[in-house]
Design a protein around this motif. Structure first.
Motif, PDB file in Angstrom:
ATOM      1  N   ASP A 223      58.724  -2.385   4.823  1.00 42.99           N
ATOM      2  CA  ASP A 223      58.179  -3.900   4.702  1.00 42.99           C
ATOM      3  C   ASP A 223      57.011  -4.005   4.310  1.00 42.99           C
ATOM      4  O   ASP A 223      56.289  -4.875   3.429  1.00 42.99           O
ATOM      5  N   GLU A 224      56.045  -3.090   5.102  1.00 46.03           N
ATOM      6  CA  GLU A 224      54.650  -3.045   4.834  1.00 46.03           C
ATOM      7  C   GLU A 224      54.556  -2.324   3.242  1.00 46.03           C
ATOM      8  O   GLU A 224      53.643  -3.175   2.751  1.00 46.03           O
ATOM      9  N   LEU A 225      55.325  -1.503   2.784  1.00 44.06           N
ATOM     10  CA  LEU A 225      55.248  -1.226   1.521  1.00 44.06           C
ATOM     11  C   LEU A 225      55.487  -2.352   0.349  1.00 44.06           C
ATOM     12  O   LEU A 225      54.633  -2.424  -0.301  1.00 44.06           O
ATOM     13  N   ILE A 226      56.315  -3.283   0.627  1.00 44.62           N
ATOM     14  CA  ILE A 226      56.444  -4.377  -0.057  1.00 44.62           C
ATOM     15  C   ILE A 226      55.282  -5.239  -0.071  1.00 44.62           C
ATOM     16  O   ILE A 226      54.982  -5.693  -1.201  1.00 44.62           O
ATOM     17  N   ASP A 227      54.943  -5.286   0.882  1.00 45.73           N
ATOM     18  CA  ASP A 227      53.473  -6.231   0.835  1.00 45.73           C
ATOM     19  C   ASP A 227      52.351  -5.710   0.044  1.00 45.73           C
ATOM     20  O   ASP A 227      51.954  -6.542  -0.436  1.00 45.73           O
ATOM     21  N   PHE A 228      52.309  -4.482   0.113  1.00 47.60           N
ATOM     22  CA  PHE A 228      51.212  -3.866  -0.422  1.00 47.60           C
ATOM     23  C   PHE A 228      51.483  -3.806  -2.213  1.00 47.60           C
ATOM     24  O   PHE A 228      50.593  -4.149  -2.866  1.00 47.60           O
ATOM     25  N   MET A 229      52.753  -3.675  -2.294  1.00 45.23           N
ATOM     26  CA  MET A 229      53.267  -4.030  -3.776  1.00 45.23           C
ATOM     27  C   MET A 229      53.050  -5.369  -4.254  1.00 45.23           C
ATOM     28  O   MET A 229      52.387  -5.403  -5.552  1.00 45.23           O
ATOM     29  N   ALA A 230      53.213  -6.350  -3.635  1.00 49.70           N
ATOM     30  CA  ALA A 230      53.254  -7.495  -4.072  1.00 49.70           C
ATOM     31  C   ALA A 230      51.801  -8.005  -4.453  1.00 49.70           C
ATOM     32  O   ALA A 230      51.366  -8.594  -5.190  1.00 49.70           O
ATOM     33  N   THR A 231      50.749  -7.384  -3.406  1.00 46.09           N
ATOM     34  CA  THR A 231      49.565  -7.736  -3.580  1.00 46.09           C
ATOM     35  C   THR A 231      48.903  -6.925  -4.940  1.00 46.09           C
ATOM     36  O   THR A 231      48.203  -7.503  -5.720  1.00 46.09           O
ATOM     37  N   GLU A 232      49.225  -5.808  -5.086  1.00 44.52           N
ATOM     38  CA  GLU A 232      48.895  -4.879  -6.139  1.00 44.52           C
ATOM     39  C   GLU A 232      49.596  -5.430  -7.639  1.00 44.52           C
ATOM     40  O   GLU A 232      48.639  -5.682  -8.587  1.00 44.52           O
ATOM     41  N   VAL A 233      50.691  -5.989  -7.447  1.00 44.35           N
ATOM     42  CA  VAL A 233      51.107  -6.757  -8.672  1.00 44.35           C
ATOM     43  C   VAL A 233      50.489  -7.939  -9.021  1.00 44.35           C
ATOM     44  O   VAL A 233      50.110  -8.298 -10.161  1.00 44.35           O
ATOM     45  N   ALA A 234      50.263  -8.617  -8.182  1.00 48.85           N
ATOM     46  CA  ALA A 234      49.555 -10.000  -8.276  1.00 48.85           C
ATOM     47  C   ALA A 234      48.049  -9.838  -8.817  1.00 48.85           C
ATOM     48  O   ALA A 234      47.709 -10.678  -9.570  1.00 48.85           O
ATOM     49  N   GLU A 235      47.556  -8.851  -8.265  1.00 50.75           N
ATOM     50  CA  GLU A 235      46.042  -8.372  -8.677  1.00 50.75           C
ATOM     51  C   GLU A 235      46.092  -7.813 -10.245  1.00 50.75           C
ATOM     52  O   GLU A 235      45.182  -8.362 -11.269  1.00 50.75           O
ATOM     53  N   LYS A 236      46.846  -6.940 -10.620  1.00 51.33           N
ATOM     54  CA  LYS A 236      46.861  -6.351 -11.746  1.00 51.33           C
ATOM     55  C   LYS A 236      47.588  -6.973 -12.868  1.00 51.33           C
ATOM     56  O   LYS A 236      46.995  -6.886 -14.029  1.00 51.33           O
ATOM     57  N   SER A 237      48.522  -7.765 -12.519  1.00 51.43           N
ATOM     58  CA  SER A 237      49.123  -8.571 -13.516  1.00 51.43           C
ATOM     59  C   SER A 237      48.668 -10.003 -13.762  1.00 51.43           C
ATOM     60  O   SER A 237      48.873 -10.843 -14.661  1.00 51.43           O
ATOM     61  N   GLU A 238      47.693 -10.401 -12.830  1.00 47.64           N
ATOM     62  CA  GLU A 238      47.072 -11.699 -12.784  1.00 47.64           C
ATOM     63  C   GLU A 238      48.335 -12.894 -12.710  1.00 47.64           C
ATOM     64  O   GLU A 238      48.226 -13.758 -13.448  1.00 47.64           O
ATOM     65  N   GLY A 239      49.060 -12.500 -11.914  1.00 48.65           N
ATOM     66  CA  GLY A 239      50.156 -13.597 -11.943  1.00 48.65           C
ATOM     67  C   GLY A 239      51.294 -13.417 -12.751  1.00 48.65           C
ATOM     68  O   GLY A 239      52.302 -14.383 -12.815  1.00 48.65           O
TER      69      GLY A 239
END
Length: 285
Positions: A223-239
Motif C-alpha cells: 500500500d505504501e508502494l502504491i502511494d509512492f508510485m502515485a506521487t511519482e506518476v503525477a509529478e513525472k507525467s504532469e497529470g
C-alpha cells in the motif's frame, strides 16, 4: 517463423492435440513429423542442420544471427537439489503465481511461450522425457538444461522462474497453513534495522513504456508502494497518466503484489522492475 498450419487430424496423429491450441499443435507437429509422439523423446524425428546432417539435443539449433540461437541445447533435468522460496508458500498461492506469470507474458513469440508453458507443466508432473520432447519439437534451446533461460530459433530469449516448473522445499500443503500465511503476510518485524534499508524500484504503467522510479524502505508495505508510485506518476507525467490507486495491479516476476503484503517478505529486491496494470472501471450501479 511458424510452419504451415496443419489440420487438427494430422496434429492428433502426432499425439499433440489433447493439450495444444490448433496453431501450436500444427506448429509442433510440423517440427516433429507426423507419426511422432510427444510423450516419448525417442520418437521425435531429428531435425537437419544446414549440411543435411541430423541435429540432436546436444547441438545448436537455428540459423539466427544472435548468440542464443547458436548455443548448444542441453537436455532438461529435474532440479538436482532442493530450493526454497524467500518465505513459506502455500500450494494455492503457488498456483496463483504460476497462472499470473503465464498470463502476463507479452513479449517474444506467443508460440514459444505456449511451448515453454507445456514443458513446465510436464516438469511439474515429473515427465522429463515429455518436457524434452516438447522443447525439442518447439525449437526451444535450453543451454543450461533448465527452463530458467531459453532461446527460440531466432535467438529470442525467454526466462522462466523456478517456481513455474518445480516446487520449492518450503511448500505448505494444507488449507490451514494457507490461512496462517495470509495472516502473517504484511506484518513488519519490530526493531529490525534491515526494514529501514532504502529500496529503489522501477516501474511502468501499462500500456505505456515510460520508466518511473521510486525509493522507499525494504519493510514498506504494498500500500505504501502504491502511494509512492502515485506521487511519482503525477509529478513525472504532469497529470497526463492516470493512476487510480483503487484500480492498480502490481505484477512482479509473474506474481501480483496485493494490499497488506510486505515488500521484504515478498522478496522484492533492489532495482527490480514492477509492471503496473489498471483494472477495468466498474460501471456505476
Amino acid at each position: 517463423q511458424m510452419g504451415p498450419r496443419l489440420s487438427r487430424s494430422r496434429a492428433r496423429r502426432c499425439g499433440l492435440s489433447s493439450r495444444l491450441s490448433p496453431q501450436v499443435a500444427a506448429y509442433l507437429s510440423t517440427r516433429m513429423g507426423c507419426g511422432s509422439s510427444i510423450g516419448n523423446q525417442d520418437d521425435v524425428r531429428p531435425q537437419s542442420g544446414a549440411d543435411g546432417a541430423p541435429r540432436n539435443r546436444g547441438q545448436a539449433r537455428g540459423a539466427g544471427n544472435r548468440d542464443g540461437a547458436n548455443q548448444a541445447s542441453q537436455p532438461l533435468q529435474l532440479p538436482d537439489r532442493p530450493w526454497k522460496e524467500t518465505e513459506d508458500v502455500s500450494r494455492a498461492e503457488l498456483k496463483r503465481r504460476r497462472e499470473e506469470f503465464w498470463h502476463t507474458r507479452v513479449s517474444g513469440n506467443p508460440q514459444a511461450w505456449s511451448v515453454l508453458k507445456m514443458a513446465a507443466e510436464a516438469m511439474l508432473n515429473g515427465e522429463v522425457d515429455t518436457a524434452n520432447a516438447i522443447v525439442d519439437a518447439g525449437g526451444i534451446i535450453t543451454p543450461n538444461g533448465t527452463l530458467s533461460i531459453c532461446y527460440d530459433d531466432l535467438g529470442g530469449s525467454y526466462e522462466v522462474p523456478r517456481f513455474a516448473y518445480s516446487d520449492p522445499a518450503n511448500l505448505l500443503e494444507t488449507v490451514e497453513n494457507d490461512k496462517i500465511m495470509k495472516e502473517l503476510k504484511g506484518a513488519k518485524r519490530e526493531n529490525d534495522p534491515e526494514d529501514l534499508t532504502p529500496l529503489n524500484l522501477n516501474f511502468r504503467v501499462a500500456p505505456g513504456e515510460k520508466l518511473y522510479s521510486v525509493t522507499l524502505q525494504k519493510g514498506s508495505s504494498v500500500d505504501e508502494l502504491i502511494d509512492f508510485m502515485a506521487t511519482e506518476v503525477a509529478e513525472k507525467s504532469e497529470g497526463e497518466v492516470a493512476f487510480p490507486k483503487d484500480r492498480v495491479r502490481l505484477i512482479w516476476w509473474g506474481r501480483e503484489l496485493t494490499s497488506g503484503q510486505n515488500l521484504r517478505d515478498c522478496g522484492v529486491l533492489e532495482g527490480q522492475m514492477i509492471q503496473v496494470y489498471l483494472r477495468k472501471q466498474q460501471p456505476a450501479a
